[in-house]
Design a protein around this motif. Structure first.
Motif, PDB file in Angstrom:
ATOM      1  N   GLN A 121     -27.517 -11.155  31.241  1.00 61.06           N
ATOM      2  CA  GLN A 121     -28.444 -11.225  30.120  1.00 61.06           C
ATOM      3  C   GLN A 121     -29.154 -12.576  30.137  1.00 61.06           C
ATOM      4  O   GLN A 121     -28.655 -13.551  30.679  1.00 61.06           O
ATOM      5  CB  GLN A 121     -27.681 -11.040  28.803  1.00 61.06           C
ATOM      6  CG  GLN A 121     -28.515 -10.914  27.551  1.00 61.06           C
ATOM      7  CD  GLN A 121     -29.571  -9.829  27.621  1.00 61.06           C
ATOM      8  OE1 GLN A 121     -30.661 -10.093  28.111  1.00 61.06           O
ATOM      9  NE2 GLN A 121     -29.264  -8.633  27.137  1.00 61.06           N
ATOM     10  N   GLU A 122     -30.342 -12.608  29.533  1.00 56.70           N
ATOM     11  CA  GLU A 122     -31.022 -13.880  29.323  1.00 56.70           C
ATOM     12  C   GLU A 122     -30.308 -14.647  28.208  1.00 56.70           C
ATOM     13  O   GLU A 122     -29.608 -14.062  27.386  1.00 56.70           O
ATOM     14  CB  GLU A 122     -32.484 -13.635  28.944  1.00 56.70           C
ATOM     15  CG  GLU A 122     -33.280 -12.970  30.047  1.00 56.70           C
ATOM     16  CD  GLU A 122     -34.691 -12.631  29.622  1.00 56.70           C
ATOM     17  OE1 GLU A 122     -34.970 -12.724  28.410  1.00 56.70           O
ATOM     18  OE2 GLU A 122     -35.502 -12.280  30.498  1.00 56.70           O
ATOM     19  N   MET A 123     -30.513 -15.947  28.169  1.00 60.97           N
ATOM     20  CA  MET A 123     -29.763 -16.773  27.232  1.00 60.97           C
ATOM     21  C   MET A 123     -29.950 -16.315  25.781  1.00 60.97           C
ATOM     22  O   MET A 123     -28.975 -16.184  25.027  1.00 60.97           O
ATOM     23  CB  MET A 123     -30.182 -18.245  27.393  1.00 60.97           C
ATOM     24  CG  MET A 123     -29.279 -19.231  26.679  1.00 60.97           C
ATOM     25  SD  MET A 123     -27.524 -19.144  27.157  1.00 60.97           S
ATOM     26  CE  MET A 123     -27.600 -19.553  28.905  1.00 60.97           C
ATOM     27  N   GLU A 124     -31.190 -16.010  25.377  1.00 57.72           N
ATOM     28  CA  GLU A 124     -31.410 -15.585  23.996  1.00 57.72           C
ATOM     29  C   GLU A 124     -30.842 -14.192  23.734  1.00 57.72           C
ATOM     30  O   GLU A 124     -30.609 -13.818  22.575  1.00 57.72           O
ATOM     31  CB  GLU A 124     -32.901 -15.614  23.640  1.00 57.72           C
ATOM     32  CG  GLU A 124     -33.780 -14.710  24.475  1.00 57.72           C
ATOM     33  CD  GLU A 124     -34.394 -15.408  25.677  1.00 57.72           C
ATOM     34  OE1 GLU A 124     -35.498 -15.004  26.096  1.00 57.72           O
ATOM     35  OE2 GLU A 124     -33.777 -16.358  26.208  1.00 57.72           O
TER      36      GLU A 124
ATOM     37  N   THR B  10     -25.808  -6.205  28.519  1.00 55.00           N
ATOM     38  CA  THR B  10     -27.198  -5.724  28.514  1.00 55.00           C
ATOM     39  C   THR B  10     -27.593  -5.046  27.203  1.00 55.00           C
ATOM     40  O   THR B  10     -28.658  -5.297  26.660  1.00 55.00           O
ATOM     41  CB  THR B  10     -27.415  -4.751  29.685  1.00 55.00           C
ATOM     42  OG1 THR B  10     -27.026  -5.404  30.899  1.00 55.00           O
ATOM     43  CG2 THR B  10     -28.862  -4.322  29.771  1.00 55.00           C
ATOM     44  N   ASN B  11     -26.730  -4.140  26.704  1.00 56.48           N
ATOM     45  CA  ASN B  11     -27.094  -3.336  25.535  1.00 56.48           C
ATOM     46  C   ASN B  11     -26.306  -3.723  24.281  1.00 56.48           C
ATOM     47  O   ASN B  11     -26.146  -2.900  23.382  1.00 56.48           O
ATOM     48  CB  ASN B  11     -26.839  -1.846  25.824  1.00 56.48           C
ATOM     49  CG  ASN B  11     -27.875  -1.243  26.746  1.00 56.48           C
ATOM     50  OD1 ASN B  11     -28.898  -1.846  27.027  1.00 56.48           O
ATOM     51  ND2 ASN B  11     -27.600  -0.056  27.243  1.00 56.48           N
ATOM     52  N   ALA B  12     -25.854  -4.956  24.216  1.00 56.59           N
ATOM     53  CA  ALA B  12     -24.999  -5.346  23.090  1.00 56.59           C
ATOM     54  C   ALA B  12     -25.713  -5.289  21.746  1.00 56.59           C
ATOM     55  O   ALA B  12     -25.070  -5.277  20.692  1.00 56.59           O
ATOM     56  CB  ALA B  12     -24.442  -6.754  23.315  1.00 56.59           C
ATOM     57  N   GLN B  13     -27.031  -5.210  21.744  1.00 51.55           N
ATOM     58  CA  GLN B  13     -27.794  -5.126  20.488  1.00 51.55           C
ATOM     59  C   GLN B  13     -27.912  -3.693  19.990  1.00 51.55           C
ATOM     60  O   GLN B  13     -28.377  -3.463  18.866  1.00 51.55           O
ATOM     61  CB  GLN B  13     -29.188  -5.741  20.673  1.00 51.55           C
ATOM     62  CG  GLN B  13     -30.209  -4.847  21.353  1.00 51.55           C
ATOM     63  CD  GLN B  13     -30.029  -4.730  22.864  1.00 51.55           C
ATOM     64  OE1 GLN B  13     -29.080  -5.252  23.430  1.00 51.55           O
ATOM     65  NE2 GLN B  13     -30.966  -4.062  23.524  1.00 51.55           N
ATOM     66  N   LYS B  14     -27.493  -2.715  20.788  1.00 54.47           N
ATOM     67  CA  LYS B  14     -27.684  -1.303  20.432  1.00 54.47           C
ATOM     68  C   LYS B  14     -26.441  -0.738  19.749  1.00 54.47           C
ATOM     69  O   LYS B  14     -25.335  -0.832  20.284  1.00 54.47           O
ATOM     70  CB  LYS B  14     -28.010  -0.484  21.686  1.00 54.47           C
ATOM     71  CG  LYS B  14     -29.335  -0.870  22.321  1.00 54.47           C
ATOM     72  CD  LYS B  14     -29.682   0.040  23.485  1.00 54.47           C
ATOM     73  CE  LYS B  14     -31.044  -0.332  24.084  1.00 54.47           C
ATOM     74  NZ  LYS B  14     -31.398   0.543  25.217  1.00 54.47           N
TER      75      LYS B  14
END
Length: 448
Positions: free
Chosen positions: A412-415, A209-213
């Motif tokens: 998570q969504e694909m993108e 979920t938060n892999a971009q943070k």
């Protein structure tokens, strides 16, 4: 032993989680969840009265028809925790499988509530309680272990299926909290041990979920401090203060109750789900609420509580209500629309101890609710919250602790997988070899 993983739900969205692992002739199902946003976009949908096939067609619950392609018998259904995106489809799907539902005690209590409210199907699967740190033999040569984790709901676990080929670690949902409010810290020592034992970890299914943070997810104790500071700043305000948070977030609710008392206000919990979760936690001894704390879920009793607040003075109470996502029928949204006896006035404080779930339906509903509150003069205190999911440094720590041979991103969504793919590739994994990006309804053969 053949090892195969069916990614049934939650691999193209955040919600309706469901994964099946086949080890030899035995199958274990992890989670059976609901995608609530698919329900909320339809007016007056009552899922308890709906058939499973209709809910599957809506995209609200997992399409488990891929299970017929797995050559094995289901030995257990294992929800990781009590959020609806992990248990909300149990009442619709579990009766199809001759297998017990194995979960932590608080999760079992919430599953019971789901089953009791079901009006379409009779669910009589055996309910088996198992706590973090415990294990049980299952199937032929398999062992199911629960590792205690910390999340935005109490009594969450990550289940581990030990097979002769290595461990399958199902890693949804958690944060690495070493200083939680109501329960023990995450058991990182056990994860490190599992990474070194026997054949090691064959596969790790991870919530991304938060892999971009960047950085790490703060502890619940940080949110508690933030919340205390915010409420203490309102101590001299003589108007209305209203708070909202996730009903299932018992640690946060208990902090709100405590701090309301500290600023001289009587806390009162309002809304069906607020009464459901907090009532269950109190009955089971997870939290010790004050004897005079009121909990009201039925609409008429909620409105009576609002009338009492208005009659005795808004400055004497702190209602903790449902509606942090702007859900159309929740208490706060009804208050914002002027549909309750509680009258919001200019300068009244509304504390959102929650974040907007980043999904279009929720974002739109929350925006509308805040606009309506603002039109009545309410002042918004936003984002007094910490996430229940891992940020980047937590993901690195889990990969280093477990050192899995295969990694399967989920939740998570694909993108939305791209940040986690970059992170995992920096640790030596490669898409198409040992990093598996998959969709709902797919099967991944790990050992032939």
């Amino acid at each position: 032993m053949e090892i195969e993983i069916a990614t049934i739900g939650g691999y193209e969205e955040v919600g309706r989680q469901m994964t099946a692992v086949r080890a030899g002739d035995d199958v274990v199902i992890f989670d059976m969840g609901l995608n609530l946003s698919k329900v909320l976009i339809h007016d007056n949908v009552e899922t308890e009265r709906m058939h499973s096939l209709d809910l599957i067609d809506m995209g609200a619950i997992p399409d488990d028809r891929v299970m017929s392609e797995l050559e094995g018998d289901v030995k257990a259904i294992v929800p990781t925790h009590g959020h609806l995106d992990h248990i909300g489809a149990i009442s619709k799907l579990a009766h199809r499988y001759d297998a017990p539902i194995v979960a932590s005690p608080f999760t079992i209590e919430l599953v019971k509530g789901q089953i009791e409210g079901e009006e379409k199907f009779g669910v009589d699967n055996e309910l088996v309680k198992m706590s973090g740190g415990e294990s049980m033999e299952i199937g032929n040569g398999l062992e199911l272990e629960f590792v205690h984790v910390t999340h935005s709901i109490i009594d969450a676990i990550n289940p581990v299926l030990h097979t002769p080929e290595g461990a399958i670690v199902y890693g949804l949902d958690k944060r690495l909290d070493h200083n939680p409010v109501l329960e023990d810290p995450i058991d990182m020592q056990r994860f490190r041990e599992i990474g070194r034992e026997g054949e090691g970890v064959l596969a790790y299914i991870e919530d991304t979920t938060n892999a971009q943070k960047k950085g790490r997810t703060p502890s619940e104790s940080v949110a508690r401090t933030h919340l205390k500071d915010a409420l203490q700043s309102m101590e001299d305000y003589d108007g209305g203060i209203v708070a909202t948070t996730f009903s299932s977030h018992i640690s946060r609710v208990s902090s709100l109750v405590e701090f309301a008392k500290e600023i001289g206000r009587q806390p009162i919990l309002l809304g069906r789900s607020m009464e459901h979760y907090s009532g269950a936690a109190e009955r089971m001894g997870y939290v010790d609420f004050p004897d005079d704390l009121g909990m009201f879920g039925h609409r008429k009793s909620v409105d009576r509580a609002f009338k009492r607040i208005m009659n005795e003075g808004k400055d004497r109470f702190l209602p903790v209500v449902t509606g942090h996502q702007g859900e159309p029928r929740a208490m706060l949204t009804r208050m914002a629309r002027g549909e309750t006896p509680y009258e919001l006035e200019s300068g009244d404080k509304v504390v959102f101890s929650a974040r907007v779930i980043p999904e279009p339906t929720n974002v739109g509903q929350r925006y509308q609710a805040e606009k309506l509150l603002g039109m009545q003069g309410a002042r918004i205190y936003d984002e007094i919250h910490v996430s229940g999911h891992l940020n980047q440094e937590g993901h690195y720590q889990m990969l280093q602790a477990l050192n899995p041979k295969h990694v399967i991103p989920a939740h998570q969504e694909m993108e939305g997988y791209a940040p986690y793919v970059n992170l995992a590739e920096s640790e030596g994994y490669k898409v198409g070899r040992d990093l598996h990006i998959t969709r709902n309804g797919n099967r991944i053969q790990l050992v032939e």
